[in-house]
Design an enzyme around this catalytic site. Sequence first.
Site, PDB file in Angstrom:
ATOM      1  N   GLY A 155     -14.337 -29.579  45.612  1.00 49.07           N
ATOM      2  CA  GLY A 155     -13.398 -30.315  44.766  1.00 49.07           C
ATOM      3  C   GLY A 155     -14.146 -31.474  44.140  1.00 49.07           C
ATOM      4  N   ALA A 201     -18.568 -29.721  46.842  1.00 49.91           N
ATOM      5  CA  ALA A 201     -18.504 -31.135  47.226  1.00 49.91           C
ATOM      6  C   ALA A 201     -18.840 -31.321  48.698  1.00 49.91           C
ATOM      7  CB  ALA A 201     -17.125 -31.706  46.918  1.00 49.91           C
TER       8      ALA A 201
END
Length: 241
Positions: free
Chosen positions: A86, A119
Amino acid sequence: MHLLLLSNSTQHDRGYLEHALDTVTGFLPAGGRLVFVPYAIADHDGYTAQVRDALAGAGIDVRGVHEGGDPLARLGEADAVFVGGGNSFRLLSALYRTGLREALIKAVGAGLPYMGASAGTNMVAPSLRTTNDMPIVEPPSFEALGLVPFQINPHYLDPDPASTHKGETREERLTEFLEENDVPVLGLREGSWLRVDGDRAALGGARDARLFRRGAAPREIAVGADLSELLGTTPAFDSPA
């Protein structure tokens, strides 16, 4: 230390984690409790459900670190941890806010298997400085988990010679990073991952990687290559060439 660091969790025309499912299920403890860290995306419950569904067939018990009200307690119950993709700035900010940053450093250093994607893979590096993400929030620091002493750039994209786009390519941005910092950067193309076990590191997946070092031309790294030498890196930040 045991790390599985995916460039991406979703491959084109494949389901969530499908492209790496055998590797993922082989890495995670069979029948164990996997704690998922969903903080890189706003919908924590929906994100956790997606991971739970993807791993249900492997008999892996997935629990969101946010479920139950005490993230540190949830982490303490884990047999492995998965930090999802993300926005890297939002994720790192949440790790600081919840106390999970220090808790993860301690737990993974003591042997808790860590899987990251996108991420979540960015988080294992010393710094957030080589992420591709927009800084939608401001974390207290760019200092990440530092589980490995080099930088990683997930979703690495090669320059397109036919493109008319005039913004910087990924290669140009990483070259700029190396003008100000002396630390290797491993560009992980989608479909690839890095596996670290103790003092050994190796490239896996379906695509080669690209390694950037200050003062040297970028180098192609073949799938299966031994990258253990990177674990001996001494990073130097804010060190202009």
